[in-house]
Design a protein around this motif. Sequence first.
Motif, mmCIF file in Angstrom:
data_model
loop_
_atom_site.group_PDB
_atom_site.id
_atom_site.type_symbol
_atom_site.label_atom_id
_atom_site.label_comp_id
_atom_site.label_asym_id
_atom_site.label_seq_id
_atom_site.Cartn_x
_atom_site.Cartn_y
_atom_site.Cartn_z
ATOM 1 N N GLU A 1 3.867 9.838 -9.689
ATOM 2 C CA GLU A 1 3.256 10.063 -11.001
ATOM 3 C C GLU A 1 2.555 11.415 -11.036
ATOM 4 O O GLU A 1 2.622 12.122 -12.034
ATOM 5 N N ILE A 2 1.897 11.783 -9.934
ATOM 6 C CA ILE A 2 1.218 13.089 -9.875
ATOM 7 C C ILE A 2 2.247 14.204 -9.971
ATOM 8 O O ILE A 2 2.067 15.179 -10.711
ATOM 9 N N GLU B 1 4.015 1.500 -1.066
ATOM 10 C CA GLU B 1 4.681 1.603 -2.363
ATOM 11 C C GLU B 1 3.731 2.127 -3.428
ATOM 12 O O GLU B 1 4.112 2.963 -4.261
ATOM 13 N N ALA B 2 2.500 1.668 -3.426
ATOM 14 C CA ALA B 2 1.513 2.137 -4.399
ATOM 15 C C ALA B 2 1.230 3.621 -4.205
ATOM 16 O O ALA B 2 1.111 4.378 -5.176
ATOM 17 N N ARG B 3 1.138 4.031 -2.931
ATOM 18 C CA ARG B 3 0.881 5.444 -2.641
ATOM 19 C C ARG B 3 2.057 6.304 -3.114
ATOM 20 O O ARG B 3 1.866 7.364 -3.717
ATOM 21 N N GLU C 1 4.227 5.585 -5.441
ATOM 22 C CA GLU C 1 4.241 5.566 -6.894
ATOM 23 C C GLU C 1 3.190 6.509 -7.462
ATOM 24 O O GLU C 1 3.450 7.260 -8.402
ATOM 25 N N ALA C 2 2.005 6.498 -6.859
ATOM 26 C CA ALA C 2 0.933 7.389 -7.325
ATOM 27 C C ALA C 2 1.316 8.847 -7.102
ATOM 28 O O ALA C 2 1.092 9.692 -7.976
ATOM 29 N N GLU C 3 1.898 9.157 -5.956
ATOM 30 C CA GLU C 3 2.317 10.541 -5.687
ATOM 31 C C GLU C 3 3.439 10.955 -6.634
ATOM 32 O O GLU C 3 3.476 12.092 -7.093
ATOM 33 N N GLU D 1 3.484 14.420 -13.524
ATOM 34 C CA GLU D 1 2.488 15.051 -14.391
ATOM 35 C C GLU D 1 2.463 16.559 -14.182
ATOM 36 O O GLU D 1 2.359 17.323 -15.143
ATOM 37 N N CYS E 1 0.834 -1.203 0.000
ATOM 38 C CA CYS E 1 0.000 0.000 0.000
ATOM 39 C C CYS E 1 0.871 1.256 0.000
ATOM 40 O O CYS E 1 0.617 2.204 -0.743
#
Length: 94
Positions: free
Chosen positions: A78-79, A70-72, A74-76, A82, A68
């Motif tokens: 990517e944001i 690591e996913a968070r 990775e998502a941050e 972007e 969880c």
Amino acid sequence: MSNKMNCMNCQNAYFFAGGVAVAIAGKLLFKSAGMRKACVTAMAQGMKVQKDVKVGFQNLKEDAEDLCYEARMEAEGEIENEEAEAQAEQKNEI
């Protein structure tokens, strides 16, 4: 009718006698050293299984928390990427 009553009384007496016999046999059986040893062994094995299950559950919980996190991250990431790309595009447009 009288014959049925006698039969039911006999049956109830047999059930009562059977219950008493089972109680006495159980008491003697559970007081024996072999039975005590078997019960202690079974209890120890049950406690070991319980401990192993707790350790396994804790490991699963930690793995899930790591995934969880690591996913968070990775998502941050990517944001942030972007947003940086959007800012770079804005600078290129100007």
